[in-house]
Design a protein around this motif. Structure first.
Motif, PDB file in Angstrom:
ATOM      1  N   LYS A 438       0.868  -1.165   0.112  1.00  0.00           N
ATOM      2  CA  LYS A 438      -0.006  -0.015  -0.046  1.00  0.00           C
ATOM      3  C   LYS A 438       0.795   1.152   0.090  1.00  0.00           C
ATOM      4  N   THR A 442       0.775   4.010  -3.169  1.00  0.00           N
ATOM      5  CA  THR A 442       0.465   5.323  -2.486  1.00  0.00           C
ATOM      6  C   THR A 442       1.601   6.564  -2.924  1.00  0.00           C
ATOM      7  N   CYS A 447      -4.256   4.144  -4.261  1.00  0.00           N
ATOM      8  CA  CYS A 447      -4.630   3.122  -3.574  1.00  0.00           C
ATOM      9  C   CYS A 447      -5.787   3.113  -2.890  1.00  0.00           C
ATOM     10  N   LYS A 449      -8.979   1.256  -0.608  1.00  0.00           N
ATOM     11  CA  LYS A 449      -9.587   0.429   0.339  1.00  0.00           C
ATOM     12  C   LYS A 449     -11.112   0.096   0.146  1.00  0.00           C
TER      13      LYS A 449
END
Length: 473
Positions: A438, A442, A447, A449
């Protein structure tokens, strides 16, 4: 005045003196070696020799870049000049080689962002700011070919600048006229000719003879002139940008196109075949019906078996539900399984493009679930060489090799990721690994969720990011 202020002044002075002399295509610089230390072949220092004792005039032209780079960096960063080794790691005869009497090259040590900044500084001084690395670039100016290599294979820790006397006329330097070449390579032969061959997509070889493109390959066993094939010439000129405007003009003067006789490579393709295209044995391949020539290729690696079904069965419906119109615009490739080897997939893709008279314009790689594992198909290990336009990570297994690949690809590749931690409960290694991946994504891309169920993430991902993806293919 404090030492800190003196240091700042010296840095400012060094940066500004980097432009104290302008780029001169005639290389009328007062000092041909710019005060740099001289030495023997392989010493990494300036070496006088070759034609005219200055390597045909290429030495001072290459060293001018070294001077600018050293001033910018505040220290000597030249790590290589003339060498005794004949060939590069890719098998081509290098401008570094002492046997090339009319060529000279310098390698400038740098990495990462600092390398990007140095390249931007050099190319601004040269008057060619459109080149930012990621592919080999050749530019003709004042009868010399300048070659630049940064962030290409074996060139992530230095910028290569080679200069060779050619006598060729200048190539356009207006950035609006420059088309980024396809990923590929050129090989200089002993007779001085250059063979151009793509690393993926187009299986044919090309070379210039008296300003005319020639080709040979799977269905053209002997070299064949493309002088009467404007469609092919336009593609090759856009791809490589090595013909002069005069060569193109002369070629077009006697161009006589006969649509029934000439196609991109001699009308090898029968359009009826595309209606019943049979996909490769290692992957399912969908080819748009009404496109010839350059086309974007999107390869979506599936996850592990689900309810006894392999990716070959469950992945195509997910793609079609999310972006059904892509099947009319791009080549869509889905490997049979997450373990299907990359070399087998790209072999299928090459055959498909050849059969349908197409060339790879760009390649994007999608990785879903288990195909992100370091030991699955090998595609993760190949990402640096693939240099995809887009890297699409759909709730992937966060292997360490994938994290490293994202970091090395950097911002040259558009990396997008969507992940759902709740789909990976029970895997003790997952929390730490996903955090690393992640962070890497990033730093260079996007990215997000999600709480969407694992098997539906490809649909949500493609619907959400389709606009961003299409802007970069």
């Amino acid at each position: 005045m404090s030492n800190h202020r003196i240091k700042d002044f010296r840095s400012w002075k060094s940066l500004n003196e980097g432009y104290s002399f302008n780029f001169d295509p005639n290389a009328s610089y007062p000092d041909p070696d710019f005060g740099l230390q001289s030495g023997t072949i392989d010493s990494g220092k300036v070496n006088y020799g070759g034609d005219g004792n200055n390597w045909g005039g290429s030495m001072e032209r290459a060293l001018a870049f070294a001077k600018i780079a050293n001033d910018f960096s505040g220290k000597n960063i030249i790590v290589s000049q003339k060498r005794s080794r004949v060939k590069t790691a890719k098998g081509t005869v290098s401008d570094h080689y002492q046997g090339k009497s009319d060529a000279y090259a310098v390698d400038l040590s740098c990495t990462g962002t600092k390398g990007d900044q140095l390249l931007a500084h050099l190319m601004s001084w040269f008057g060619y700011p459109s080149y930012t690395g990621g592919y080999w670039q050749n530019v003709n100016k004042g009868g010399y070919r300048y070659q630049f290599g940064w962030k290409v294979k074996d060139h992530y820790d230095h910028i290569h600048i080679g200069v060779k006397k050619t006598g060729s006329k200048d190539t356009p330097t207006n950035s609006s006229e420059i088309v980024k070449p396809y990923p590929g390579k050129s090989t200089e032969m002993q007779d001085g000719s250059v063979i151009y061959k793509e690393e993926r997509g187009d299986p044919y070889e090309y070379k210039l003879i008296d300003g005319i493109w020639w080709t040979k390959g799977p269905r053209i066993p002997e070299w064949k002139s493309l002088e009467d094939n404007k469609e092919a010439n336009d593609i090759l000129d856009s791809r490589y940008g090595v013909r002069t405007e005069e060569q193109i003009r002369k070629n077009n003067e006697f161009y006589k196109r006969e649509p029934e006789k000439y196609g991109i490579l001699g009308n090898l393709f029968n359009k009826e075949k595309r209606e019943n295209y049979i996909p490769g044995k290692n992957s399912t391949i969908s080819v748009p019906k009404n496109i010839d020539g350059p086309v974007s290729v999107l390869i979506f690696y599936p996850g592990i078996k689900v309810n006894g079904q392999t990716g070959k069965s469950y992945m195509p419906p997910l793609i079609k539900e999310a972006v059904p119109d892509w099947y009319d615009k791009y080549v869509i490739v889905i490997p049979n399984e997450h373990t299907t080897k990359w070399k087998d997939v790209i072999s299928d893709v090459s055959d498909a493009l050849l059969d349908n008279n197409m060339f790879s314009k760009s390649t994007s790689i999608g990785i879903f679930s288990g195909s992100g594992n370091n030991r699955s198909s090998g595609v993760v290990d190949e990402l640096i060489d693939i240099n995809p336009a887009n890297l699409l990570l759909m709730d992937p297994t966060p292997g360490s090799d994938l994290t490293e690949a994202v970091e090395r690809l950097g911002s040259k590749t558009q990396t997008l990721m969507m992940y759902n931690p709740s789909a990976w409960t029970g895997y003790k290694w997952y929390p730490k690994s996903i955090e690393k991946l992640k962070d890497a994504v990033t730093a260079v891309g996007v990215c997000e969720k999600t709480s969407t169920p694992h098997m539906e993430i490809p649909i949500e991902f493609l619907k959400k990011f389709r606009t961003q993806i299409e802007k970069n293919i």
